[in-house]
Design an enzyme around this catalytic site. Structure first.
Site, PDB file in Angstrom:
ATOM      1  N   CYS A 372       0.847  -1.068   0.095  1.00  0.00           N
ATOM      2  CA  CYS A 372      -0.005   0.000  -0.077  1.00  0.00           C
ATOM      3  C   CYS A 372       0.887   1.395   0.020  1.00  0.00           C
ATOM      4  O   CYS A 372       0.380   2.339   0.127  1.00  0.00           O
ATOM      5  CB  CYS A 372      -0.992  -0.107   1.269  1.00  0.00           C
ATOM      6  SG  CYS A 372      -2.026  -1.159   1.136  1.00  0.00           S
ATOM      7  N   GLU A 374       2.831   2.911   2.112  1.00  0.00           N
ATOM      8  CA  GLU A 374       2.868   3.849   3.493  1.00  0.00           C
ATOM      9  C   GLU A 374       4.192   3.576   3.929  1.00  0.00           C
ATOM     10  O   GLU A 374       4.399   4.734   4.840  1.00  0.00           O
ATOM     11  CB  GLU A 374       1.732   3.857   3.874  1.00  0.00           C
ATOM     12  CG  GLU A 374       1.689   2.831   5.032  1.00  0.00           C
ATOM     13  CD  GLU A 374       0.852   1.787   4.402  1.00  0.00           C
ATOM     14  OE1 GLU A 374       0.109   0.912   5.218  1.00  0.00           O
ATOM     15  OE2 GLU A 374       0.789   1.322   3.318  1.00  0.00           O
TER      16      GLU A 374
END
Length: 677
Positions: A372, A374
């Site tokens: 993802c 992050e």
């Protein structure tokens, strides 16, 4: 369940009959937050009943403070049961009221034997990265083995294709002895390792496998829930590796080979009933093959939609490694077409923490990102995240108080090692965590950007203060990075928040589609309450989709927000809050905003560490997670639907929770729905 610290039943009794502030009450007065909890996170207890939200909060807090207590006792550090009890009660109350929560991983296993008895944090780790640059002549399969095992534990793993630069030659192996594959996670990984190494190491035999002791399809899996898939996914993986290298002796290992190996592992893991599995593949911006990995006209097999011979390209999100100032013109067309590749600015990731602060080069060893995008990570590094919900707080002081306990949860997880020695060496040096915020878009719309900036900046500074004091108390290093913005998704539904920095897809009124296994006893309840229930388009015989009409607190839906506002909010969070990265998938209307993609990439390089895109526009696919409806539509449902009493479900008329589906973002679900049409 052997915990050294527990909240007392007298304390918990005060919460058992209180009304839980679930998020997203629907038109019938039922809570989509509670329904999601029952489906996804509420474990079956030994007596056959389901965990309540109070049970889960007690288990999480008990597990969290037990790890702290055990650490203090083992290392002969100061510990006070009375101080811990006071802290744990406040941590419990703030979690119970959805001011913070662990990620889905923590809701599922924190406080269970797999963590607190085995003292292994692997099942709590959200994300990992491994570089194939670490391939060696002695054990070429090692990074892929890590990718496979971590994925089997439900960890989202990123990887790259740099192993192709290590000059590996493909060999034709001889047939080896028979190997009976143990019915364990390690057995699956060892068998795969043996196959891959037989093609990449000279004079290495390929075993003949006996799959007979692997549990049959449908047998319950006690540790992680669900049922076994049988040996077929593993057999298929072995066969696909054989097919990939057949007749290629003397050729060199390519970047496409590495992409295929990683993606095929992911498909095997997902087919093996580890539902939360996701991958990120990082490649070079000047590699035409990499940019075409999801182009059916170039690679038809890996992009096949034939049910009898499906492809594997969908298994990873693909991103290019870039530097500020590098021309990105060559990837814009692909982004406009299908949203990929994403962009990862590795120079910014290595030089900076929070972009508001001066470069510190603390993260100079970073090699990539999790799926993802992050968390910046070294090769073989894992990371733990935690979630806070801005709109559940009355003031910035209230928010800062919550950050104490959210931060402490993530820091506590770093006290437990995994079973991977390489990983432990990195994690204990970095102590990297990711304290995240959700509801950012709704908060900004309601309170304005100046207020958001103050909350994020003040919050970041207080976390740094907590890290200094708690690291000193625990006798460990301060964390190299402490904050992030995760995409959230399923967990944020419990609190009724917009996920991460994203606007709610459905806006004020929407239908939330949730998939249930047909064996789930809750399905007849939804039918009796007159909800719309349909066979799932991708699995009509095994899965059903239920549509829940919701009225949210959102002022705008995602499609009402411009591409410029979306990426600007992510940049604000990167500047004021996240010293890791901000997970952002910028949706855009391909009919009206395609020309803006190149513009925003150029304008925001150096202001973000990562970004990905998703063309949306007015395209509609069956049974999407969110469908916007009108207020009139919503009101019509209030006259049709009935409230449901879930007492019987909690009492045991239920199946075990299923865990999260693939990665935690709705974009992943949308991608899979599209691929199955």
């Amino acid at each position: 369940m052997a915990l050294s610290f527990r909240l007392t039943e007298d304390f918990l009794a005060g919460y058992r009959d209180k009304k839980i502030p679930w998020g997203y009450q629907d038109a019938a007065g039922n809570s989509v937050g509670e329904i999601t909890f029952l489906r996804t996170y509420s474990r079956l207890k030994e007596d056959g009943t389901k965990e309540t939200w109070t049970d889960v909060c007690a288990r999480v807090i008990g597990g969290m403070y037990s790890i702290q207590k055990d650490h203090a006792k083992i290392n002969r550090l100061p510990w006070s049961d009375s101080k811990a009890a006071a802290s744990a009660k406040e941590a419990f109350d703030r979690m119970w009221n959805f001011k913070w929560t662990p990620p889905g991983r923590g809701l599922w296993v924190m406080g269970t034997d797999i963590v607190n008895v085995q003292r292994n944090s692997a099942a709590l780790q959200n994300c990992a990265f491994v570089s194939t640059d670490s391939m060696t002549k002695h054990n070429p399969a090692e990074p892929f083995a890590f990718l496979m095992e971590a994925s089997m534990l439900g960890v989202g793993v990123g990887f790259d294709d740099k192993g192709a630069d290590k000059d590996f030659t493909i060999f034709a192996p001889q047939e080896g002895d028979t190997y009976v594959i143990p019915d364990t996670r390690e057995g699956w990984v060892e068998s795969f390792t043996a196959v891959l190494n037989s093609y990449l190491k000279p004079d290495t035999k390929r075993p003949v496998f006996d799959y007979s002791v692997i549990r049959l399809e449908g047998v319950p899996i006690k540790t992680f829930g669900g049922t076994a898939a049988g040996p077929e996914p593993l057999k298929k993986l072995h066969g696909q590796i054989d097919k990939m290298f057949a007749g290629r002796a003397g050729e060199k290992l390519t970047r496409v080979d590495i992409a295929d190996i990683g993606n095929l592992i992911g498909v095997c893991v997902v087919s093996g009933n580890v539902r939360r599995s996701a991958e990120l593949l990082m490649g070079r911006i000047d590699d035409a093959d990499f940019l075409n990995l999801k182009n059916p006209s170039v690679f038809p097999d890996r992009n096949s939609y034939d049910p009898a011979n499906p492809g594997w390209a969908w298994m990873s999100n693909n991103s290019v490694e870039a530097s500020v100032g590098q021309k990105l013109d060559g990837i814009v067309e692909g982004i406009v077409r299908n949203g990929e590749p994403g962009v990862i600015w590795m120079d910014v990731s290595r030089k900076y923490g929070r972009l508001k602060d001066a470069p510190n080069n603390k993260d100079w060893r970073v090699m990539g990102y999790n799926p993802c995008a992050e968390q910046s990570l070294e090769s073989y590094e894992c990371c733990t995240l935690v979630e806070t919900y801005l709109n559940r707080h009355d003031s910035v002081e209230d928010f800062k108080r919550t950050l104490k306990f959210a931060y402490l949860y993530a820091k506590t997880v770093t006290l437990l090692p995994t079973h991977w020695e390489k990983t432990n060496a990195i994690m204990q040096r970095n102590r990297r965590i990711g304290t995240s915020v959700s509801g950012v878009a709704n908060f900004a719309d309601t309170n304005g950007l100046p207020t958001l900036r103050k909350w994020l900046d003040d919050g970041y500074m207080v976390i740094k203060d907590y890290d200094r004091s708690y690291s000193e108390w625990l006798g460990i290093r301060e964390s190299i990075k402490t904050t992030t913005v995760k995409p959230s998704g399923t967990v944020s539904i419990l609190a009724g928040e917009s996920p991460g920095v994203h606007w709610t897809v459905g806006g004020k009124h929407f239908l939330r589609a949730i998939r249930f296994r047909n064996a789930d006893p809750m399905l007849p309840l939804f039918t009796m309450a007159q909800y719309t229930v349909e066979p799932a388009s991708e699995d009509p015989t095994g899965t059903s989709v239920v549509f829940f009409p919701v009225k949210s607190n959102a002022l705008r839906s995602e499609k009402e927000v411009s591409i410029h506002d979306k990426i600007d909010l992510a940049a604000t969070a990167q500047y004021e809050w996240s010293d890791n990265s901000v997970s952002v998938t910028v949706s855009f209307d391909p009919e009206t905003e395609s020309e803006a993609v190149g513009e925003v990439l150029h304008r925001y390089e150096g202001k973000l560490k990562t970004v990905s895109f998703l063309p949306s526009g007015n395209a509609v696919y069956p049974q999407m997670p969110y469908t916007q409806i009108t207020e009139e539509d919503y009101e019509s449902y209030t006259m049709k639907l009935f409230p449901i009493d879930f007492t019987g479900v909690y009492a045991g008329m239920a199946i075990d929770a299923i865990g999260e589906n693939y990665c935690t973002t709705d974009a992943c679900e949308v991608k899979l729905i599209k691929d199955n049409q």
